[in-house]
Design an enzyme around this catalytic site. Sequence first.
Site, PDB file in Angstrom:
ATOM      1  N   ASP A 137       0.121   5.138   0.847  1.00 24.65           N
ATOM      2  CA  ASP A 137      -0.086   6.124   1.864  1.00 24.65           C
ATOM      3  C   ASP A 137      -0.584   5.338   3.224  1.00 24.65           C
ATOM      4  OD1 ASP A 137       0.237   8.113  -0.187  1.00 24.65           O
ATOM      5  OD2 ASP A 137      -2.260   7.762  -0.396  1.00 24.65           O
TER       6      ASP A 137
ATOM      7  N   ASP B 169       0.828  -1.053  -0.031  1.00 27.37           N
ATOM      8  CA  ASP B 169      -0.055   0.031  -0.096  1.00 27.37           C
ATOM      9  C   ASP B 169       0.959   1.235   0.293  1.00 27.37           C
ATOM     10  OD1 ASP B 169      -2.432   1.761   0.481  1.00 27.37           O
ATOM     11  OD2 ASP B 169      -1.685   1.757   2.474  1.00 27.37           O
TER      12      ASP B 169
END
Length: 166
Positions: free
Chosen positions: A11, A9
């Site tokens: 952020d 992922d």
Amino acid sequence: MANKAVFFDRDGTLNRDVGYLHRIEDFIWMPGAKEAVRYVNGHGYLAVVATNQSGVARGYYKASDVVRVYDWMNETLAASGAHLDALYYCPHYVGGKIAKYAKPCDCRKPKTGMVDAACAKYDIDRAASYLVGDSETDMACAENAGLKGIRYAGGDLLALVKGTVK
């Protein structure tokens, strides 16, 4: 022979979540993130970013901004002897104001469209692969896609990855 991958992922995992990040000058690497990518590279895994980017659908920034930040990330990683192999992002959000992206889709995590596309393109063995993320949505995506989920809750990302990815 199939490849193995670590899906990251973006952020909140690779970089500090500053809310709708789209400017390089706002990007702050999480502790150990560059080293975690280098570790993954060195252990024969593809390093793939899989990130929801609803800011595109909301009209906060353009899809090209997501790609520009990714390219900058790779330039920065190169100085550390690391690299990302691919970027998959979901620009969709049902409540968005950009009609092209304001729709349901199969790529928005926890759905598996981004992982599915990467697995098909790069011949990735899901059983030998991981998804590293900071949210329940990321962990649900990992489970839905048949990957091992690694929950990042802050601290040294390298230590977390080293403790799990062999």
